[in-house]
Design a protein around this motif. Structure first.
Motif, PDB file in Angstrom:
ATOM      1  N   LEU A 214      -4.884 -24.621 -99.083  1.00  0.00           N
ATOM      2  CA  LEU A 214      -6.037 -23.724 -99.059  1.00  0.00           C
ATOM      3  C   LEU A 214      -5.726 -22.398 -99.729  1.00  0.00           C
ATOM      4  N   ARG A 215      -4.514 -21.882 -99.478  1.00  0.00           N
ATOM      5  CA  ARG A 215      -4.140 -20.617-100.136  1.00  0.00           C
ATOM      6  C   ARG A 215      -4.073 -20.792-101.643  1.00  0.00           C
ATOM      7  N   GLU A 217      -5.707 -23.021-103.410  1.00  0.00           N
ATOM      8  CA  GLU A 217      -7.075 -23.185-103.907  1.00  0.00           C
ATOM      9  C   GLU A 217      -7.815 -21.856-103.949  1.00  0.00           C
ATOM     10  N   GLN A 218      -7.603 -21.020-102.912  1.00  0.00           N
ATOM     11  CA  GLN A 218      -8.249 -19.716-102.899  1.00  0.00           C
ATOM     12  C   GLN A 218      -7.723 -18.832-104.018  1.00  0.00           C
ATOM     13  N   ARG A 221      -9.304 -19.967-107.159  1.00  0.00           N
ATOM     14  CA  ARG A 221     -10.707 -19.569-107.229  1.00  0.00           C
ATOM     15  C   ARG A 221     -10.837 -18.096-107.558  1.00  0.00           C
TER      16      ARG A 221
END
Length: 439
Positions: A214-215, A217-218, A221
């Motif tokens: 998630l980190r 991917e963030q 982004r």
């Protein structure tokens, strides 16, 4: 542990644990199933297939039950207090109990309950009772172990009263039997806690993997959003200049040579700058930099001091721009704040050039350290018909993100006279405030 797993034990397994699940020696089937990447929650309800380790443990438990049962059968045969008929019943019950050991994984609670009255009637079934208690402690929570284990220990005095040992006093026999039962239960609970610890470590590894994903991917982004903002703010301005001057050449082919040369020069310069900016963004992407707002490319980034140059460039393109610059020292504005204000003004001028051609645009900049920096870009309604210019609104979205990242705020929308306004406020800390933060 099948049938009473905790929620953490039913979470999605990690692919990192697949080698453990494939090893026939590493884990028992109940635990290996939790590490099986193909065994998803809510699917594959059938019992896991036994591993080689399961068969070895089952054979060991069976032989332990038979060995202890033979010792008990021999003791019963030589006990003068036990009749021959009772001894035969004892041995039959013991044989059935040893055979039932093979069912210990499927029905651990039922087997342990059945062993309580059987162990009272049969010394030969003592080994099977021990194995049943151990299995219960491994595969079921403590509430089952506490009740069934407590009853098993409570009936020990009755067992030794019905068949007293000729060599060991009654009280000693009861104490030894209690210690043996408690030791077996404790051993089983230790095995269960060790398995649960392994599962909790597995779950922590899964959570760490998911959080890392998630980190990542963030971060990707945020990097994409930063690149999109920069490309839009820079390239949209340059390409709008190209469109305006190319349109002028298209609709005024009979313009004086001097104006044609000047327009062609602006087109050439704007195309060169746009190409250079595009090279910078591509270079940042290939170089793996975390953003495009820095100076990794080597070119200086615009600040508030470059606002007058931006206005002059827009005037050269034929726009009517009135600049009201009330900041005494533009160099005193922090670089990040000045760059954000420059990009907001650039986007405001670009939108005015596209959607209100011929209207006079007013740019107001004011502020002081400790009060913040205020920027306003306003334009009245266009004086004539406006050609249909496509727009996605990404520029205003990018400006809102820029202002929020800088700790400021921005408002945009229709003005009272039918025009359009962009009002922004950005934080500008006083030198004393920054010094206090540094301390």
């Amino acid at each position: 542990m099948s049938g009473n797993e905790s929620p953490s034990e039913r979470s999605t397994p990690s692919v990192l644990s697949a080698p453990l699940a494939r090893s026939p020696w590493a884990l028992p089937s109940a635990l290996a199933a939790q590490f099986d990447p193909d065994r998803m929650p809510g699917k594959n309800k059938r019992r896991p297939r036994r591993t080689m380790r399961d068969w070895l443990v089952d054979f060991a438990c069976f032989f332990v039950a038979v060995g202890i049962g033979l010792v008990g059968a021999d003791a019963v045969s030589g006990n003068p207090h036990v009749s021959q008929g009772f001894a035969e019943v004892d041995q039959v019950l013991g044989a059935l109990a040893c055979a039932a050991v093979w069912l210990r994984r499927r029905w651990p609670v039922g087997l342990a309950i059945a062993m309580v009255p059987i162990s009272v009637l049969s010394d030969t079934a003592g080994g099977a009772a021990v194995v049943a208690l151990f299995t219960l402690a491994v595969h079921r929570p403590f509430r089952y172990v506490g009740w069934i284990g407590g009853v098993s220990i409570a009936v020990l005095p009755l067992t030794y009263w019905l068949r007293p040992d000729v060599d060991v006093p009654f009280l000693v026999a009861v104490v030894l039997g209690t210690l043996l039962s408690a030791g077996v239960i404790g051993w089983g609970m230790f095995v269960r806690s060790r398995r649960q610890l392994l599962l909790s470590l597995r779950d922590r590894a899964i959570r760490a993997e998911n959080e890392a994903a998630l980190r990542a991917e963030q971060a990707q982004r945020l990097a994409r959003e930063s690149i999109a903002r920069e490309m839009h703010d820079v390239l949209a301005h340059r390409l709008t200049l190209l469109s305006v001057h190319a349109g002028a050449l298209e609709f005024r082919p009979d313009a004086p040579r001097q104006e044609i040369v000047r327009a062609a020069g602006v087109i050439r310069e704007s195309a060169h700058e746009a190409l250079q900016d595009l090279r910078e963004v591509i270079g940042v992407l290939r170089g793996g930099s975390s953003g495009v707002d820095g100076e990794a490319s080597g070119r200086p980034q615009p600040t508030l001091a470059a606002l007058e140059t931006l206005v002059a460039e827009s005037r050269d393109a034929g726009m009517k721009v009135a600049l009201d610059h009330r900041v005494a020292d533009s160099a005193a504005v922090p670089a990040a704040v000045g760059r954000t204000a420059y990009r907001i003004a650039q986007e405001g001028l670009t939108n005015a050039r596209k959607h209100a051609p011929g209207a006079e645009v007013t740019v107001l900049v004011s502020g002081a350290p400790g009060e913040g920096l205020t920027l306003s870009v306003r334009n009245p309604p266009p004086p004539g018909d406006v050609p249909n210019v496509p727009g996605s609104g990404q520029g205003l979205i990018g400006l809102t993100e820029r202002a929020m990242l800088a700790g400021g705020r921005i408002e945009h929308g229709s003005a009272g006279d039918g025009g359009f306004r962009v009002d922004a406020w950005l934080p500008w800390d006083s030198p004393s405030g920054r010094a206090d933060e540094a301390r």
